[in-house]
Scaffold this active site. Structure first.
Site, PDB file in Angstrom:
ATOM      1  N   LYS A 171       0.873  -1.185   0.000  1.00  0.00           N
ATOM      2  CA  LYS A 171       0.000   0.000   0.000  1.00  0.00           C
ATOM      3  C   LYS A 171       0.905   1.228   0.000  1.00  0.00           C
ATOM      4  CE  LYS A 171      -1.749   3.112   2.280  1.00  0.00           C
ATOM      5  NZ  LYS A 171      -1.706   4.534   1.799  1.00  0.00           N
ATOM      6  N   GLY A 202      -4.445   3.241  -2.158  1.00  0.00           N
ATOM      7  CA  GLY A 202      -5.665   3.731  -1.509  1.00  0.00           C
ATOM      8  C   GLY A 202      -5.277   4.478  -0.254  1.00  0.00           C
ATOM      9  N   GLY A 204      -4.748   5.480   3.769  1.00  0.00           N
ATOM     10  CA  GLY A 204      -4.222   4.804   4.952  1.00  0.00           C
ATOM     11  C   GLY A 204      -5.323   4.332   5.873  1.00  0.00           C
ATOM     12  N   VAL A 207      -7.409   1.384   3.348  1.00  0.00           N
ATOM     13  CA  VAL A 207      -6.621   0.234   2.884  1.00  0.00           C
ATOM     14  C   VAL A 207      -5.545  -0.152   3.919  1.00  0.00           C
ATOM     15  CG1 VAL A 207      -4.998  -0.536   1.103  1.00  0.00           C
ATOM     16  CG2 VAL A 207      -7.057   0.729   0.466  1.00  0.00           C
ATOM     17  N   GLY A 208      -4.800   0.855   4.401  1.00  0.00           N
ATOM     18  CA  GLY A 208      -3.730   0.566   5.372  1.00  0.00           C
ATOM     19  C   GLY A 208      -4.297  -0.081   6.624  1.00  0.00           C
ATOM     20  N   GLU A 246       9.301   1.873  10.997  1.00  0.00           N
ATOM     21  CA  GLU A 246      10.339   2.884  10.754  1.00  0.00           C
ATOM     22  C   GLU A 246       9.673   4.242  10.879  1.00  0.00           C
ATOM     23  OE1 GLU A 246      13.458   2.212  10.298  1.00  0.00           O
ATOM     24  OE2 GLU A 246      13.210   0.053  10.080  1.00  0.00           O
ATOM     25  N   CYS A 280      13.555  11.076   7.071  1.00  0.00           N
ATOM     26  CA  CYS A 280      13.443  10.708   8.493  1.00  0.00           C
ATOM     27  C   CYS A 280      14.792  10.704   9.186  1.00  0.00           C
ATOM     28  CB  CYS A 280      12.751   9.358   8.636  1.00  0.00           C
ATOM     29  SG  CYS A 280      13.440   8.095   7.569  1.00  0.00           S
ATOM     30  N   GLU A 380       9.859  16.307  15.138  1.00  0.00           N
ATOM     31  CA  GLU A 380      10.272  16.171  13.741  1.00  0.00           C
ATOM     32  C   GLU A 380       9.484  17.182  12.906  1.00  0.00           C
ATOM     33  OE1 GLU A 380       8.981  12.635  11.402  1.00  0.00           O
ATOM     34  OE2 GLU A 380      11.106  12.427  10.958  1.00  0.00           O
TER      35      GLU A 380
HETATM   36  P1  NAP Z   1       1.660   8.730   7.697  1.00  0.00           P
HETATM   37  O1  NAP Z   1       0.364   9.393   7.873  1.00  0.00           O
HETATM   38  O2  NAP Z   1       2.304   8.080   8.848  1.00  0.00           O
HETATM   39  O3  NAP Z   1       1.477   7.672   6.507  1.00  0.00           O
HETATM   40  C1  NAP Z   1       2.425   6.708   6.101  1.00  0.00           C
HETATM   41  C2  NAP Z   1       1.676   5.602   5.377  1.00  0.00           C
HETATM   42  O4  NAP Z   1       0.736   4.983   6.265  1.00  0.00           O
HETATM   43  C3  NAP Z   1       0.851   6.095   4.201  1.00  0.00           C
HETATM   44  O5  NAP Z   1       0.802   5.096   3.220  1.00  0.00           O
HETATM   45  C4  NAP Z   1      -0.501   6.294   4.841  1.00  0.00           C
HETATM   46  O6  NAP Z   1      -1.558   6.342   3.929  1.00  0.00           O
HETATM   47  C5  NAP Z   1      -0.586   5.099   5.744  1.00  0.00           C
HETATM   48  N1  NAP Z   1      -1.516   5.244   6.860  1.00  0.00           N
HETATM   49  C6  NAP Z   1      -2.043   6.377   7.380  1.00  0.00           C
HETATM   50  N2  NAP Z   1      -2.872   6.090   8.405  1.00  0.00           N
HETATM   51  C7  NAP Z   1      -2.885   4.749   8.522  1.00  0.00           C
HETATM   52  C8  NAP Z   1      -3.555   3.839   9.388  1.00  0.00           C
HETATM   53  N3  NAP Z   1      -4.368   4.259  10.349  1.00  0.00           N
HETATM   54  N4  NAP Z   1      -3.338   2.512   9.239  1.00  0.00           N
HETATM   55  C9  NAP Z   1      -2.494   2.061   8.292  1.00  0.00           C
HETATM   56  N5  NAP Z   1      -1.859   2.870   7.438  1.00  0.00           N
HETATM   57  C10 NAP Z   1      -2.027   4.204   7.549  1.00  0.00           C
HETATM   58  O7  NAP Z   1       2.684   9.711   7.075  1.00  0.00           O
HETATM   59  P2  NAP Z   1       2.369  10.799   5.985  1.00  0.00           P
HETATM   60  O8  NAP Z   1       0.948  11.188   5.924  1.00  0.00           O
HETATM   61  O9  NAP Z   1       2.961  10.287   4.769  1.00  0.00           O
HETATM   62  O10 NAP Z   1       3.183  12.009   6.604  1.00  0.00           O
HETATM   63  C11 NAP Z   1       2.774  12.619   7.831  1.00  0.00           C
HETATM   64  C12 NAP Z   1       3.975  12.949   8.674  1.00  0.00           C
HETATM   65  O11 NAP Z   1       4.692  11.744   8.981  1.00  0.00           O
HETATM   66  C13 NAP Z   1       5.002  13.816   7.999  1.00  0.00           C
HETATM   67  O12 NAP Z   1       4.708  15.138   8.142  1.00  0.00           O
HETATM   68  C14 NAP Z   1       6.284  13.409   8.680  1.00  0.00           C
HETATM   69  O13 NAP Z   1       6.508  14.143   9.840  1.00  0.00           O
HETATM   70  C15 NAP Z   1       6.077  11.991   9.044  1.00  0.00           C
HETATM   71  N6  NAP Z   1       6.756  11.072   8.108  1.00  0.00           N
HETATM   72  C16 NAP Z   1       7.815  10.383   8.545  1.00  0.00           C
HETATM   73  C17 NAP Z   1       8.455   9.525   7.686  1.00  0.00           C
HETATM   74  C18 NAP Z   1       9.620   8.750   8.095  1.00  0.00           C
HETATM   75  O14 NAP Z   1      10.275   8.148   7.245  1.00  0.00           O
HETATM   76  N7  NAP Z   1       9.945   8.725   9.343  1.00  0.00           N
HETATM   77  C19 NAP Z   1       8.026   9.380   6.382  1.00  0.00           C
HETATM   78  C20 NAP Z   1       6.909  10.096   5.970  1.00  0.00           C
HETATM   79  C21 NAP Z   1       6.281  10.916   6.854  1.00  0.00           C
HETATM   80  P3  NAP Z   1      -1.958   7.772   3.259  1.00  0.00           P
HETATM   81  O15 NAP Z   1      -1.046   7.921   2.114  1.00  0.00           O
HETATM   82  O16 NAP Z   1      -3.361   7.598   2.822  1.00  0.00           O
HETATM   83  O17 NAP Z   1      -1.784   8.814   4.309  1.00  0.00           O
END
Ligand code: NAP
Ligand code: MG
Length: 473
Positions: A171, A202, A204, A207-208, A246, A280, A380
């Protein structure tokens, strides 16, 4: 090959199937549409998990050497479409083309290459005293990835899982799903068996969340925010699924008093701004000897001023836009609150870069005179923002570096390598680079504390997808 970037399908059991709902993908630089992806639902997740389950017994039983050949073929397919992958990441993420090629595509290829010898290694059991230890695929793996390094993050998981003999349901992030389609196309073109990789783009929350805790999934590998990581950890823990998380970071670059300050500061600014700060493992806290604090600020501002912010299509560009309007607001919010709270804005800040009226651009920003307890020193930001802190010697530097909820990466700079090594060994963090040493795509990568659970890349990464059976003889 030129593949269609306007997709409405999911990959299930080796066949592309259209779905009813789609999601438009827009360029962060222009706001214009650059592609389209399927928006899968829970029923699609069930079908994908079932297909992965059907493919599992044969793939798990395949000789690890044959799996290694499959990964080699996949590597060749991806290498052949390196230019298209680069263009895709420029389009969907707004990453500058030079960075997209080197840090997103070539790095992903290096990571994939790193799994090939490990897959071969699994052919033979290891010994533990008089026991033989067999590594076996854990089962169906769910791989959930963020938008910041869309291809790299997916390959770091999918490559390791396939090497281990797991079948996968992937996903990708909703903002950047296009490169995931290209990866899935390459898996098919490489002749991998049907159903070993299933792709369900899809949201998060739909689908997630359906993948985590799913009865057909044995292992969850997630990269993203610490907040979502905690939720996933709760659900996966309840289902007793293997999990690898991660998460975020707030890594320290520690400059000792015998280091070459100009090169240490320049490299730290570059790290904080790499991928527009959306990394990250970025070094976002610079720790310098107190007597050299003002000199370090001057050097940091100088380096930040040299970085070119602009059109991601231009080979000269260092920083493209942030991924979304929301991400820009988040970054600006952190910086504005820090300045309101008394931080000194050394350079950058929330004003739009000159001449860049559209796109979510943010200038390289350096903040000084902040406390270690301040939000900007602890959270962060995920934008090109560096805070500079002072330390009073090696012990104090270690204390300040470790005064963090996170522990993902770090750096130590010193004229004396054995002294740097002593400091590095005391840091509560997953990776430390001494004097600017290069990233190693087979070294274990992952976090202490709130930065996560488990390790990716190389042998450690493959073992996250294995169960081990000890046989006493
Ligand atoms: P995120 O919300 O943590 O999402 C990462 C992945 O998980 C995406 O594919 C997301 O889908 C999915 N997801 C979201 N909610 C979920 C749930 N309840 N159950 C399962 N999967 C779920 O990160 P983001 O939206 O990409 O970014 C938000 C913040 O996270 C950033 O501002 C940053 O601070 C941090 N971030 C950290 C890293 C890292 O490598 N440490 C990487 C990216 C982001 P969607 O695409 O639909 O949201
Ligand atoms: Mg999200």
């Amino acid at each position: 090959m030129t593949t269609d970037w306007y997709r409405d399908d999911i990959l299930v059991g080796g066949k592309w199937r259209p779905v009813r709902r789609t999601h438009q993908v827009v360029s962060p630089a222009t706001g214009w549409p650059v592609g389209r992806a399927a928006k899968a639902d829970r029923a699609d997740v069930d079908a994908a998990v079932r297909a992965a389950g059907d493919a599992l017994p044969e793939w798990r039983a395949t000789s690890p050497r044959v799996r290694a050949e499959g990964l080699t073929a996949l590597h060749a397919e991806l290498t052949a479409c390196r230019d298209e992958l680069t263009a895709c990441i420029v389009a969907e993420l707004g990453a500058p083309v030079r960075l997209a090629r080197e840090a997103h595509v070539d790095m992903a290829l290096d990571v994939l290459a790193g799994f090939i010898p490990i897959a071969e290694e699994l052919a033979e059991p290891t010994k533990a005293g008089s026991s033989l230890v067999f590594a076996q695929a854990a089962g169906v793996a769910a791989c959930i990835t963020p938008w910041n390094y869309p291809l790299y993050q997916l390959i770091a998981k999918v490559g390791a899982a396939l090497a281990a003999g797991c079948s996968v349901v992937a996903k990708p992030a909703e903002l950047t799903p296009l490169s995931a389609y290209l990866l899935a196309d390459a898996v098919l073109a490489a002749g991998m068996p049907d159903g070993v990789l299933n792709l369900v783009p899809g949201s998060g929350t739909e689908v997630g969340a359906a993948l985590v805790g799913h009865r057909g999934v044995a292992a969850v590998s997630f990269t993203g925010s610490t907040a979502v990581g905690r939720q996933i950890g709760r659900s996966a823990g309840e289902a007793l699924q293997r999990m690898s998380l991660e998460l975020g970071g707030k890594s320290a670059s520690v400059v000792l008093d015998d280091a070459d300050l100009p090169s240490a500061v320049a490299a730290t600014v570059d790290s904080a701004c790499y991928n527009s700060g959306q990394t990250c493992s970025a070094w976002t806290r610079l720790l310098v000897p107190r007597p050299r604090y003002e000199e370090a600020l001057h050097l940091a501002a100088q380096r930040a001023g040299e970085l070119i912010v602009g059109d991601p299509a231009d080979e000269a560009t260092d920083l493209g836009p942030l991924v979304s309007v929301g991400q820009r607001e988040t970054v600006a919010g952190f910086v504005d609150r820090a300045v309101d709270g008394g931080a000194r804005l050394v350079c950058g800040g929330s004003d739009r870069p000159a001449g860049l009226d559209s796109g979510h651009y943010y200038l390289p920003t350096v903040l000084a005179d902040v406390g270690t307890a301040d939000e900007i020193s602890r959270e962060e930001v995920f934008g090109p923002v560096l805070v500079v802190l002072a330390h009073d010697g090696d012990d104090d530097a270690v204390r300040v570096a470790n005064d963090s909820d996170y522990g993902l990466a770090g750096a130590v700079w010193s004229g004396d390598e054995s002294r740097a090594l002593k400091v590095a060994a005391r840091l509560e963090t997953g990776q430390v680079d001494l004097n600017g040493a290069a990233f190693n795509p087979v070294a274990p990568f992952g976090g202490w504390k709130s930065s996560g659970v488990g390790r990716e890349l190389g042998r450690h990464g493959v073992h996250e997808f294995c169960e081990f059976t000890s046989v006493q003889i």
